[in-house]
Design a protein around this motif. Structure first.
Motif, short mmCIF file in Angstrom:
data_model
loop_
_atom_site.label_atom_id
_atom_site.label_comp_id
_atom_site.label_asym_id
_atom_site.label_seq_id
_atom_site.Cartn_x
_atom_site.Cartn_y
_atom_site.Cartn_z
N SER A 42 -1.31 11.85 -6.31
CA SER A 42 -0.65 10.66 -5.73
C SER A 42 -1.64 9.51 -5.55
O SER A 42 -1.24 8.36 -5.49
CB SER A 42 -0.05 11.01 -4.36
OG SER A 42 -1.08 11.18 -3.40
N PHE A 44 -2.91 8.83 -2.94
CA PHE A 44 -2.60 8.34 -1.60
C PHE A 44 -3.27 9.30 -0.62
O PHE A 44 -2.82 10.43 -0.43
CB PHE A 44 -1.08 8.32 -1.41
CG PHE A 44 -0.61 7.61 -0.18
CD1 PHE A 44 -0.69 6.22 -0.08
CD2 PHE A 44 -0.06 8.32 0.89
CE1 PHE A 44 -0.25 5.56 1.06
CE2 PHE A 44 0.39 7.66 2.02
CZ PHE A 44 0.30 6.29 2.10
N VAL A 46 -4.31 10.64 2.88
CA VAL A 46 -3.86 10.59 4.27
C VAL A 46 -4.85 11.36 5.13
O VAL A 46 -5.34 12.43 4.74
CB VAL A 46 -2.44 11.19 4.41
CG1 VAL A 46 -1.94 11.05 5.85
CG2 VAL A 46 -1.47 10.50 3.45
N ASN A 62 -4.52 15.36 3.38
CA ASN A 62 -3.57 15.97 2.44
C ASN A 62 -4.31 16.72 1.34
O ASN A 62 -5.35 16.28 0.85
CB ASN A 62 -2.56 14.95 1.88
CG ASN A 62 -3.16 13.68 1.34
OD1 ASN A 62 -4.22 13.25 1.76
ND2 ASN A 62 -2.47 13.07 0.40
N GLU A 64 -3.50 18.29 -2.24
CA GLU A 64 -2.49 18.35 -3.31
C GLU A 64 -2.81 19.47 -4.29
O GLU A 64 -3.85 20.14 -4.19
CB GLU A 64 -2.43 16.98 -4.01
CG GLU A 64 -1.97 15.90 -3.04
CD GLU A 64 -1.78 14.54 -3.70
OE1 GLU A 64 -2.20 14.35 -4.85
OE2 GLU A 64 -1.21 13.65 -3.02
N ALA A 74 -1.39 15.86 5.41
CA ALA A 74 -2.54 15.83 6.32
C ALA A 74 -2.18 16.32 7.74
O ALA A 74 -2.94 17.06 8.36
CB ALA A 74 -3.07 14.40 6.41
N SER A 110 3.76 6.14 8.94
CA SER A 110 4.71 6.94 9.70
C SER A 110 4.88 8.30 9.02
O SER A 110 5.10 8.36 7.81
CB SER A 110 6.03 6.16 9.71
OG SER A 110 6.90 6.66 10.65
N CYS A 112 5.95 11.99 7.49
CA CYS A 112 7.15 12.43 6.77
C CYS A 112 8.00 13.35 7.67
O CYS A 112 7.55 13.82 8.71
CB CYS A 112 6.78 13.15 5.48
SG CYS A 112 6.33 14.88 5.69
N CYS A 115 6.65 16.93 8.47
CA CYS A 115 5.56 16.90 9.46
C CYS A 115 6.12 16.63 10.85
O CYS A 115 5.66 17.20 11.84
CB CYS A 115 4.52 15.86 9.09
SG CYS A 115 3.53 16.37 7.66
N1 THU Z 1 1.51 12.71 2.82
C1 THU Z 1 0.88 13.10 3.98
O1 THU Z 1 -0.21 13.68 3.94
N2 THU Z 1 1.50 12.84 5.15
C2 THU Z 1 2.70 12.21 5.28
O2 THU Z 1 3.20 12.08 6.39
C3 THU Z 1 3.36 11.67 4.10
C4 THU Z 1 2.78 12.03 2.80
C5 THU Z 1 0.86 13.01 1.54
C6 THU Z 1 1.56 14.02 0.71
C7 THU Z 1 1.07 13.67 -0.66
O3 THU Z 1 -0.17 14.33 -0.87
C8 THU Z 1 0.83 12.17 -0.61
O4 THU Z 1 0.78 11.84 0.77
C9 THU Z 1 1.91 11.36 -1.28
O5 THU Z 1 3.16 11.69 -0.80
#
Ligand code: THU
Length: 168
Positions: A42, A44, A46, A62, A64, A74, A110, A112, A115
């Motif tokens: 991703s 992304f 976290v 996080n 993956e 995370a 915020s 997911c 979580c």
């Molecule tokens: N992710 C988190 O770690 N926490 C969240 O609350 C939302 C999403 C991560 C999951 C994945 O590895 C990446 O962000 C993209 O969705």
């Protein structure tokens, strides 16, 4: 008669400079955690940091996997680790932040839904509110005084105990 049944609030700070010291400290831990995330798919990253009632701070990020659903967020990495190591210690607060690979994140992150569900059960088990501190990489910080703000009317084990003969 109408009555207020969710008298809880979230606060929005303009920046981390306005935060109470303890919250800022936890946010910085979350930022450090985000940098170490394993998010090659991703991109992304976290970071989460959990503060326990015994003063210990635990980082999570996080993780993956090439088989995408095998990864974990995370917040759950941090919370599950905390509960694995200190099963009877309450979580006082959790800070959550993120960084992408395109531009600075300037808005609170915020968590997911999955979580939130885990955070809600953690809060319920600890019999005290879990403070949630959310920020992107910079800019506004949102602070919820309890998980009930983020997941009101959540499904909890009370239903199972009340309406089944489960022994769990
Ligand atoms: N992710 C988190 O770690 N926490 C969240 O609350 C939302 C999403 C991560 C999951 C994945 O590895 C990446 O962000 C993209 O969705």
């Amino acid at each position: 008669m109408k009555k207020e049944i969710l008298p809880l609030s979230a606060l929005l700070f303009d920046s981390e400079n306005e935060l109470p010291e303890e919250d800022l400290k936890l946010l910085i831990e979350a930022r450090l955690a985000a940098q170490k995330a394993y998010a090659p798919y991703s991109r992304f990253k976290v970071g989460a940091a959990v503060k326990l009632a015994n003063g210990i701070i635990i980082q999570g990020n996080n993780q993956e996997n090439a088989a995408y659903p095998s990864g974990l967020c995370a917040e759950r990495v941090a919370l599950f680790y905390a509960h694995a190591q200190y099963p009877d210690v309450a979580v006082e607060s959790i800070a959550i932040t993120a960084l992408g690979n395109k531009g600075l994140i300037n808005e609170p992150l915020s968590p997911c839904g999955a979580c939130r569900q885990v955070m809600a059960e953690s809060e319920k088990n600890s019999n005290q509110p879990m403070r949630v501190i959310m920020q992107g990489q910079q800019g506004p910080v949102m602070v919820a005084e309890s998980m009930k703000v983020l997941l009101p009317f959540s499904f909890l084990d009370e239903y199972l105990h009340k309406y089944t003969n489960t022994t769990i």
